[in-house]
Enzyme design. Structure first.
Site, mmCIF file in Angstrom:
data_model
loop_
_atom_site.group_PDB
_atom_site.id
_atom_site.type_symbol
_atom_site.label_atom_id
_atom_site.label_comp_id
_atom_site.label_asym_id
_atom_site.label_seq_id
_atom_site.Cartn_x
_atom_site.Cartn_y
_atom_site.Cartn_z
ATOM 1 N N ARG A 69 -2.485 -6.477 -8.229
ATOM 2 C CA ARG A 69 -1.358 -7.386 -8.008
ATOM 3 C C ARG A 69 -1.342 -8.523 -9.005
ATOM 4 O O ARG A 69 -0.285 -9.018 -9.385
ATOM 5 C CB ARG A 69 -1.433 -7.977 -6.589
ATOM 6 C CG ARG A 69 -1.057 -6.995 -5.513
ATOM 7 C CD ARG A 69 -1.579 -7.424 -4.181
ATOM 8 N NE ARG A 69 -3.030 -7.310 -4.148
ATOM 9 C CZ ARG A 69 -3.779 -7.475 -3.070
ATOM 10 N NH1 ARG A 69 -3.212 -7.811 -1.936
ATOM 11 N NH2 ARG A 69 -5.090 -7.339 -3.123
ATOM 12 N N LYS A 75 -17.248 -6.160 6.996
ATOM 13 C CA LYS A 75 -15.882 -6.693 7.136
ATOM 14 C C LYS A 75 -15.453 -6.618 8.592
ATOM 15 O O LYS A 75 -15.560 -5.564 9.214
ATOM 16 C CB LYS A 75 -14.920 -5.838 6.292
ATOM 17 C CG LYS A 75 -14.416 -6.552 5.075
ATOM 18 C CD LYS A 75 -13.300 -5.809 4.390
ATOM 19 C CE LYS A 75 -13.075 -6.400 3.015
ATOM 20 N NZ LYS A 75 -12.117 -5.635 2.245
ATOM 21 N N SER A 126 -2.811 -7.528 3.330
ATOM 22 C CA SER A 126 -3.017 -7.422 4.788
ATOM 23 C C SER A 126 -3.331 -8.799 5.362
ATOM 24 O O SER A 126 -2.893 -9.132 6.465
ATOM 25 C CB SER A 126 -4.172 -6.467 5.086
ATOM 26 O OG SER A 126 -3.916 -5.201 4.545
ATOM 27 N N HIS A 131 0.840 -1.210 0.000
ATOM 28 C CA HIS A 131 0.000 0.000 0.000
ATOM 29 C C HIS A 131 0.874 1.260 0.000
ATOM 30 O O HIS A 131 0.613 2.214 -0.738
ATOM 31 C CB HIS A 131 -0.863 0.060 1.272
ATOM 32 C CG HIS A 131 -1.862 -1.041 1.437
ATOM 33 N ND1 HIS A 131 -1.886 -1.839 2.552
ATOM 34 C CD2 HIS A 131 -2.896 -1.443 0.650
ATOM 35 C CE1 HIS A 131 -2.908 -2.687 2.461
ATOM 36 N NE2 HIS A 131 -3.529 -2.484 1.311
HETATM 37 P P1 ADP Z 1 -9.922 -3.428 -0.043
HETATM 38 O O1 ADP Z 1 -10.621 -4.151 1.081
HETATM 39 O O2 ADP Z 1 -10.661 -2.196 -0.494
HETATM 40 O O3 ADP Z 1 -9.469 -4.286 -1.188
HETATM 41 P P2 ADP Z 1 -7.142 -3.276 0.813
HETATM 42 O O4 ADP Z 1 -6.623 -2.476 1.957
HETATM 43 O O5 ADP Z 1 -7.012 -4.746 0.891
HETATM 44 O O6 ADP Z 1 -8.651 -2.809 0.670
HETATM 45 O O7 ADP Z 1 -6.480 -2.784 -0.543
HETATM 46 C C1 ADP Z 1 -6.639 -1.480 -1.018
HETATM 47 C C2 ADP Z 1 -6.107 -1.412 -2.432
HETATM 48 O O8 ADP Z 1 -4.708 -1.630 -2.431
HETATM 49 C C3 ADP Z 1 -6.698 -2.442 -3.392
HETATM 50 O O9 ADP Z 1 -6.848 -1.846 -4.669
HETATM 51 C C4 ADP Z 1 -5.652 -3.526 -3.442
HETATM 52 O O10 ADP Z 1 -5.679 -4.227 -4.670
HETATM 53 C C5 ADP Z 1 -4.387 -2.697 -3.317
HETATM 54 N N1 ADP Z 1 -3.263 -3.440 -2.737
HETATM 55 C C6 ADP Z 1 -3.265 -4.202 -1.633
HETATM 56 N N2 ADP Z 1 -2.046 -4.751 -1.426
HETATM 57 C C7 ADP Z 1 -1.266 -4.323 -2.439
HETATM 58 C C8 ADP Z 1 0.089 -4.563 -2.825
HETATM 59 N N3 ADP Z 1 0.874 -5.396 -2.145
HETATM 60 N N4 ADP Z 1 0.560 -3.943 -3.926
HETATM 61 C C9 ADP Z 1 -0.256 -3.150 -4.656
HETATM 62 N N5 ADP Z 1 -1.535 -2.895 -4.381
HETATM 63 C C10 ADP Z 1 -2.054 -3.476 -3.290
#
Ligand code: ADP
Length: 162
Positions: free
Chosen positions: A92, A40, A130, A16
């Protein structure tokens, strides 16, 4: 131009933070939006996540044009409210793309003035989520390469409380 980066960030990872850093070089302002989703179950409260994101930004020496906000309801409504014309999301793998495409298309139907922009994950973070962090930490594994030190400590402390 102002962009927003919505997500759950439970917790924020290097994946992130890399997206935030890259976006902050492209836009005048970036708002990281912790979107509250009542369906969630999160490990960290919204306040804890806000604090951890600011801590991560500080440890990574990210730009001063980044703010962290907590929002609820539709992302496009929140984006409009804060005057952000772009929604940033990360991709990803192809598995992310299907879901992201659906969300972005729905958002386009809801508000055609707001664009979704996808950032491709850096290869070293393309496996990182996460959930992976939580799974490793829960089982006593080493998460130090996955998130900044201060956040790693918060995750480990939280796991001990569980
Ligand atoms: P959500 O529940 O909205 O998917 P996340 O916190 O899991 O929230 O992810 C937010 C955004 O960041 C999403 O678009 C996800 O694909 C992206 N994301 C999560 N991890 C990574 C990573 N390692 N590299 C690039 N983008 C990521």
């Amino acid at each position: 131009m102002k962009a927003c980066y919505p997500g759950t960030f439970d917790p924020i990872t290097y994946g992130h933070l890399d997206i935030i850093e890259r976006a902050s070089r492209m836009f005048d302002e970036v708002a990281v939006l912790i979107m509250v989703n009542p369906r969630k179950q999160c490990l960290f409260t919204e306040e804890e996540r806000v604090q951890m994101i600011y801590q991560g930004l500080q440890e990574m020496n990210c730009g001063k044009n980044i703010t962290v906000l907590v929002g609820n309801g539709l992302t496009v409504d929140y984006a409009k409210k804060i005057n952000a014309g772009v929604i940033i999301r990360g991709i990803r793998a192809v598995s992310d793309y299907e879901y992201e495409l659906q969300q972005a298309t729905a958002n386009m139907l809801l508000d055609e003035d707001i664009e979704t922009l996808f950032f491709v994950a850096r290869p070293q973070y393309s496996f990182l989520s996460s959930s992976v962090v939580k799974e490793i930490a829960l089982n006593g594994g080493d998460i130090s390469k996955l998130l900044p030190k201060g956040i790693k400590e918060s995750v480990e402390a939280k796991m001990k409380q569980q």
